[in-house]
Scaffold this motif. Sequence first.
Motif, PDB file in Angstrom:
ATOM      1  N   GLY A 157       0.816  -1.211   0.000  1.00 51.55           N
ATOM      2  CA  GLY A 157       0.000   0.000   0.000  1.00 51.55           C
ATOM      3  C   GLY A 157       0.848   1.257   0.000  1.00 51.55           C
ATOM      4  O   GLY A 157       0.577   2.213  -0.735  1.00 51.55           O
ATOM      5  N   LEU A 158       1.897   1.262   0.829  1.00 53.66           N
ATOM      6  CA  LEU A 158       2.800   2.411   0.869  1.00 53.66           C
ATOM      7  C   LEU A 158       3.496   2.625  -0.475  1.00 53.66           C
ATOM      8  O   LEU A 158       3.597   3.748  -0.964  1.00 53.66           O
ATOM      9  N   ALA A 159       3.983   1.528  -1.054  1.00 50.91           N
ATOM     10  CA  ALA A 159       4.661   1.632  -2.346  1.00 50.91           C
ATOM     11  C   ALA A 159       3.708   2.163  -3.412  1.00 50.91           C
ATOM     12  O   ALA A 159       4.079   3.043  -4.212  1.00 50.91           O
ATOM     13  N   ALA A 160       2.478   1.650  -3.420  1.00 43.16           N
ATOM     14  CA  ALA A 160       1.507   2.099  -4.412  1.00 43.16           C
ATOM     15  C   ALA A 160       1.210   3.585  -4.244  1.00 43.16           C
ATOM     16  O   ALA A 160       1.127   4.334  -5.231  1.00 43.16           O
ATOM     17  N   ASP A 161       1.057   4.036  -3.012  1.00 42.76           N
ATOM     18  CA  ASP A 161       0.798   5.456  -2.776  1.00 42.76           C
ATOM     19  C   ASP A 161       1.955   6.312  -3.281  1.00 42.76           C
ATOM     20  O   ASP A 161       1.754   7.355  -3.911  1.00 42.76           O
ATOM     21  N   PHE A 162       3.183   5.870  -3.016  1.00 45.71           N
ATOM     22  CA  PHE A 162       4.366   6.631  -3.427  1.00 45.71           C
ATOM     23  C   PHE A 162       4.446   6.726  -4.950  1.00 45.71           C
ATOM     24  O   PHE A 162       4.659   7.813  -5.513  1.00 45.71           O
ATOM     25  N   TYR A 163       4.240   5.606  -5.618  1.00 44.94           N
ATOM     26  CA  TYR A 163       4.350   5.624  -7.076  1.00 44.94           C
ATOM     27  C   TYR A 163       3.187   6.376  -7.723  1.00 44.94           C
ATOM     28  O   TYR A 163       3.342   6.977  -8.788  1.00 44.94           O
ATOM     29  N   ARG A 164       2.017   6.363  -7.087  1.00 46.14           N
ATOM     30  CA  ARG A 164       0.901   7.158  -7.620  1.00 46.14           C
ATOM     31  C   ARG A 164       1.217   8.648  -7.524  1.00 46.14           C
ATOM     32  O   ARG A 164       0.793   9.433  -8.380  1.00 46.14           O
ATOM     33  N   GLU A 165       1.913   9.039  -6.477  1.00 48.21           N
ATOM     34  CA  GLU A 165       2.330  10.442  -6.372  1.00 48.21           C
ATOM     35  C   GLU A 165       3.230  10.807  -7.546  1.00 48.21           C
ATOM     36  O   GLU A 165       3.072  11.868  -8.164  1.00 48.21           O
ATOM     37  N   ILE A 166       4.174   9.944  -7.868  1.00 52.92           N
ATOM     38  CA  ILE A 166       5.057  10.191  -9.009  1.00 52.92           C
ATOM     39  C   ILE A 166       4.264  10.168 -10.314  1.00 52.92           C
ATOM     40  O   ILE A 166       4.522  10.954 -11.231  1.00 52.92           O
ATOM     41  N   ALA A 167       3.282   9.282 -10.397  1.00 53.02           N
ATOM     42  CA  ALA A 167       2.500   9.139 -11.630  1.00 53.02           C
ATOM     43  C   ALA A 167       1.797  10.425 -12.016  1.00 53.02           C
ATOM     44  O   ALA A 167       1.519  10.660 -13.196  1.00 53.02           O
ATOM     45  N   ALA A 168       1.518  11.273 -11.059  1.00 49.22           N
ATOM     46  CA  ALA A 168       0.854  12.545 -11.357  1.00 49.22           C
ATOM     47  C   ALA A 168       1.690  13.424 -12.275  1.00 49.22           C
ATOM     48  O   ALA A 168       1.157  14.334 -12.924  1.00 49.22           O
ATOM     49  N   PHE A 169       2.994  13.147 -12.371  1.00 48.51           N
ATOM     50  CA  PHE A 169       3.891  13.960 -13.183  1.00 48.51           C
ATOM     51  C   PHE A 169       4.271  13.267 -14.487  1.00 48.51           C
ATOM     52  O   PHE A 169       5.205  13.694 -15.170  1.00 48.51           O
TER      53      PHE A 169
END
Length: 230
Positions: free
Chosen positions: A113-125
């Motif tokens: 869950g933590l990893a997914a949240d982190f990568y989704r933050e990056i995905a916004a860019f």
Amino acid sequence: MSDAAQNPAFDDPDYRNGVVELLGLLGYGEISACERLAEDATIAPSLRTKVEITRMLTSEFSHFELLHDRLVALGEDPYERMKPYAATFDAFHLKTRPADWLEGLVKAYVFDGLAADFYREIAAFLDADTRQLVLDALSGTGSSEFVVDAVRDAIAEDHTVGGRLALWGRRLMGEALSQAQMVVAERDELSALLVGGDHSPGMDLAAIGRMFTRLTEAHAARMDRLGLAS
């Protein structure tokens, strides 16, 4: 030339390199998760638990295949692109080796869950096509309810389990955030995706701080679902 390689966002070589690095990072993360879950399945206390963990593993591998295929479409060697992240992931898993099957379940649920949240933050860019690929590769394994029920049932049977697993969850959070910060700091191409360039305005230091606050809050919500709120 493949459709993926023709993406106009990749006209910026720095952006393209950042995306390739991100896909390699995600790919190794998925393979690492498969290895971890295979180990967890061997100590599962029941056939049902073994099957549910194996189902999670299968889902992780399907995500890996998406990332592998996109790297190939971009003319990259997926294994060469994943290799730089092996030491970081392996060190993390060595430091957070679960003592039993319950700790393994909590680790899978919390860390993924933590990893997914982190990568989704990056995905916004990211450009729209790459963003969708990343989101598809982070889609749920479909076993979260199984993990929640298993942990809550274990706590109901033995209340001392809750305290132990709550401490374990806090340790995982600290190690995972340290890993995320280390990976971004060590890989210039990934840092560029966050701080931006011609393709994206990126994030300033204040925005990065807010991002880590959001990650912490999401982790707290997951712990609460498990019945492990501090």
